[in-house]
Design a protein around this motif. Sequence first.
Motif, PDB file in Angstrom:
ATOM      1  N   ARG A 184       0.839  -1.182   0.000  1.00  0.00           N
ATOM      2  CA  ARG A 184       0.000   0.000   0.000  1.00  0.00           C
ATOM      3  C   ARG A 184       0.880   1.239   0.000  1.00  0.00           C
ATOM      4  O   ARG A 184       2.006   1.220   0.459  1.00  0.00           O
ATOM      5  CB  ARG A 184      -0.886  -0.008   1.244  1.00  0.00           C
ATOM      6  CG  ARG A 184      -1.880  -1.142   1.236  1.00  0.00           C
ATOM      7  CD  ARG A 184      -2.558  -1.270   2.575  1.00  0.00           C
ATOM      8  NE  ARG A 184      -3.381  -0.117   2.872  1.00  0.00           N
ATOM      9  CZ  ARG A 184      -4.699  -0.156   2.996  1.00  0.00           C
ATOM     10  NH1 ARG A 184      -5.336  -1.284   2.832  1.00  0.00           N
ATOM     11  NH2 ARG A 184      -5.381   0.918   3.292  1.00  0.00           N
ATOM     12  N   PRO A 210       1.905   4.862   1.470  1.00  0.00           N
ATOM     13  CA  PRO A 210       1.836   5.420   2.830  1.00  0.00           C
ATOM     14  C   PRO A 210       0.634   6.349   3.042  1.00  0.00           C
ATOM     15  O   PRO A 210       0.208   6.564   4.173  1.00  0.00           O
ATOM     16  CB  PRO A 210       3.149   6.184   2.987  1.00  0.00           C
ATOM     17  CG  PRO A 210       4.058   5.611   1.961  1.00  0.00           C
ATOM     18  CD  PRO A 210       3.193   5.106   0.844  1.00  0.00           C
ATOM     19  N   ASP A 249      -2.357   5.662   2.143  1.00  0.00           N
ATOM     20  CA  ASP A 249      -3.543   4.826   2.349  1.00  0.00           C
ATOM     21  C   ASP A 249      -3.708   4.519   3.830  1.00  0.00           C
ATOM     22  O   ASP A 249      -3.348   3.446   4.311  1.00  0.00           O
ATOM     23  CB  ASP A 249      -3.428   3.518   1.553  1.00  0.00           C
ATOM     24  CG  ASP A 249      -3.548   3.734   0.059  1.00  0.00           C
ATOM     25  OD1 ASP A 249      -4.001   4.809  -0.354  1.00  0.00           O
ATOM     26  OD2 ASP A 249      -3.182   2.816  -0.691  1.00  0.00           O
ATOM     27  N   ALA A 250      -4.251   5.491   4.548  1.00  0.00           N
ATOM     28  CA  ALA A 250      -4.454   5.343   5.987  1.00  0.00           C
ATOM     29  C   ALA A 250      -5.535   6.322   6.432  1.00  0.00           C
ATOM     30  O   ALA A 250      -5.794   7.320   5.765  1.00  0.00           O
ATOM     31  CB  ALA A 250      -3.147   5.634   6.738  1.00  0.00           C
ATOM     32  N   TRP A 251      -6.154   5.996   7.554  1.00  0.00           N
ATOM     33  CA  TRP A 251      -7.159   6.878   8.143  1.00  0.00           C
ATOM     34  C   TRP A 251      -6.484   7.957   8.956  1.00  0.00           C
ATOM     35  O   TRP A 251      -5.436   7.727   9.557  1.00  0.00           O
ATOM     36  CB  TRP A 251      -8.084   6.083   9.064  1.00  0.00           C
ATOM     37  CG  TRP A 251      -8.967   5.129   8.339  1.00  0.00           C
ATOM     38  CD1 TRP A 251      -8.770   3.779   8.174  1.00  0.00           C
ATOM     39  CD2 TRP A 251     -10.188   5.424   7.663  1.00  0.00           C
ATOM     40  NE1 TRP A 251      -9.791   3.241   7.438  1.00  0.00           N
ATOM     41  CE2 TRP A 251     -10.685   4.230   7.115  1.00  0.00           C
ATOM     42  CE3 TRP A 251     -10.921   6.599   7.479  1.00  0.00           C
ATOM     43  CZ2 TRP A 251     -11.865   4.169   6.393  1.00  0.00           C
ATOM     44  CZ3 TRP A 251     -12.099   6.539   6.755  1.00  0.00           C
ATOM     45  CH2 TRP A 251     -12.559   5.329   6.221  1.00  0.00           C
ATOM     46  N   VAL A 252      -7.091   9.136   8.994  1.00  0.00           N
ATOM     47  CA  VAL A 252      -6.679  10.194   9.906  1.00  0.00           C
ATOM     48  C   VAL A 252      -7.888  10.534  10.765  1.00  0.00           C
ATOM     49  O   VAL A 252      -9.021  10.499  10.287  1.00  0.00           O
ATOM     50  CB  VAL A 252      -6.139  11.448   9.180  1.00  0.00           C
ATOM     51  CG1 VAL A 252      -4.848  11.145   8.461  1.00  0.00           C
ATOM     52  CG2 VAL A 252      -7.147  12.009   8.204  1.00  0.00           C
ATOM     53  N   LYS A 301     -13.210  10.850  11.353  1.00  0.00           N
ATOM     54  CA  LYS A 301     -12.205   9.976  10.749  1.00  0.00           C
ATOM     55  C   LYS A 301     -12.346  10.061   9.233  1.00  0.00           C
ATOM     56  O   LYS A 301     -13.458   9.961   8.707  1.00  0.00           O
ATOM     57  CB  LYS A 301     -12.490   8.560  11.248  1.00  0.00           C
ATOM     58  CG  LYS A 301     -11.581   7.484  10.763  1.00  0.00           C
ATOM     59  CD  LYS A 301     -11.916   6.212  11.532  1.00  0.00           C
ATOM     60  CE  LYS A 301     -11.757   4.990  10.675  1.00  0.00           C
ATOM     61  NZ  LYS A 301     -12.004   3.763  11.383  1.00  0.00           N
ATOM     62  N   TRP A 341     -10.369   9.177   5.208  1.00  0.00           N
ATOM     63  CA  TRP A 341      -9.419   8.337   4.480  1.00  0.00           C
ATOM     64  C   TRP A 341      -8.428   9.192   3.711  1.00  0.00           C
ATOM     65  O   TRP A 341      -8.805  10.103   2.979  1.00  0.00           O
ATOM     66  CB  TRP A 341     -10.156   7.425   3.502  1.00  0.00           C
ATOM     67  CG  TRP A 341      -9.237   6.517   2.735  1.00  0.00           C
ATOM     68  CD1 TRP A 341      -8.916   6.586   1.408  1.00  0.00           C
ATOM     69  CD2 TRP A 341      -8.497   5.403   3.256  1.00  0.00           C
ATOM     70  NE1 TRP A 341      -8.029   5.592   1.077  1.00  0.00           N
ATOM     71  CE2 TRP A 341      -7.760   4.851   2.202  1.00  0.00           C
ATOM     72  CE3 TRP A 341      -8.390   4.838   4.534  1.00  0.00           C
ATOM     73  CZ2 TRP A 341      -6.932   3.745   2.366  1.00  0.00           C
ATOM     74  CZ3 TRP A 341      -7.569   3.742   4.687  1.00  0.00           C
ATOM     75  CH2 TRP A 341      -6.848   3.204   3.612  1.00  0.00           C
ATOM     76  N   ARG A 351      -4.067   9.797   4.394  1.00  0.00           N
ATOM     77  CA  ARG A 351      -3.132  10.464   5.305  1.00  0.00           C
ATOM     78  C   ARG A 351      -2.720  11.843   4.802  1.00  0.00           C
ATOM     79  O   ARG A 351      -2.499  12.767   5.578  1.00  0.00           O
ATOM     80  CB  ARG A 351      -1.904   9.569   5.478  1.00  0.00           C
ATOM     81  CG  ARG A 351      -0.904  10.073   6.455  1.00  0.00           C
ATOM     82  CD  ARG A 351       0.164   9.007   6.711  1.00  0.00           C
ATOM     83  NE  ARG A 351       1.327   9.623   7.319  1.00  0.00           N
ATOM     84  CZ  ARG A 351       2.554   9.263   7.074  1.00  0.00           C
ATOM     85  NH1 ARG A 351       2.805   8.280   6.243  1.00  0.00           N
ATOM     86  NH2 ARG A 351       3.548   9.869   7.665  1.00  0.00           N
ATOM     87  N   TRP A 411      -7.365  17.491   7.473  1.00  0.00           N
ATOM     88  CA  TRP A 411      -7.622  16.629   6.312  1.00  0.00           C
ATOM     89  C   TRP A 411      -8.435  17.420   5.305  1.00  0.00           C
ATOM     90  O   TRP A 411      -9.238  18.276   5.685  1.00  0.00           O
ATOM     91  CB  TRP A 411      -8.392  15.388   6.743  1.00  0.00           C
ATOM     92  CG  TRP A 411      -8.713  14.433   5.626  1.00  0.00           C
ATOM     93  CD1 TRP A 411      -7.911  13.433   5.158  1.00  0.00           C
ATOM     94  CD2 TRP A 411      -9.904  14.381   4.849  1.00  0.00           C
ATOM     95  NE1 TRP A 411      -8.534  12.765   4.129  1.00  0.00           N
ATOM     96  CE2 TRP A 411      -9.777  13.340   3.927  1.00  0.00           C
ATOM     97  CE3 TRP A 411     -11.074  15.128   4.832  1.00  0.00           C
ATOM     98  CZ2 TRP A 411     -10.757  13.016   2.997  1.00  0.00           C
ATOM     99  CZ3 TRP A 411     -12.062  14.815   3.903  1.00  0.00           C
ATOM    100  CH2 TRP A 411     -11.897  13.762   3.008  1.00  0.00           C
TER     101      TRP A 411
END
Length: 168
Positions: A19, A21, A23-26, A32, A34, A36, A111
């Motif tokens: 993946r 970097p 591709d992560a939740w904040v 929350k 999707w 980063r 975000w």
Amino acid sequence: MDTAAAGLPEHLRRPSGPRNPGDAWVEGELGKFWGRFGSAGLLVQDPTKGILLQHRATWSHHGGTWGLPGGALHEGEDAITGALREAHEEAAVPPEKVRILFTSVFDVGYWSYTTVAVRVVESFEPVINDPESIDLKWIPANAVEDKDLHPAFATSWPGLRRELLQHH
């Protein structure tokens, strides 16, 4: 891919492999989200066919709803580049066959999501390129709200539609 997922239809399988970097939740005080480094989506308008919508895979966030092809930005990637990349990865949208009209940014401070609106300048048919889509369809602009839309897209669609009308 695990053996349980191997027997599922393609649209139910989560992507496997390395993946990015981004591709992560904040998470923060407003919720929350999707991506980063933020996220972006491509609002594709074909003057003769309508708006390109993606029926989101059931395993995805708000799965089973309709929205725009898009996703998490890569580190250092601007929103226009990211939206074009994601739409190409998910729906085979050829960047050379669209013209950028405008961008619209939803920003919560920690975000942001950028909608990149484009107009098709040379006709093409979208193709499901990865497991993130159940279907891709051209929908007349006046029928978009008739679909079960991703909640964030449903909220932003009226303003985006008004903006599209101003770019005719």
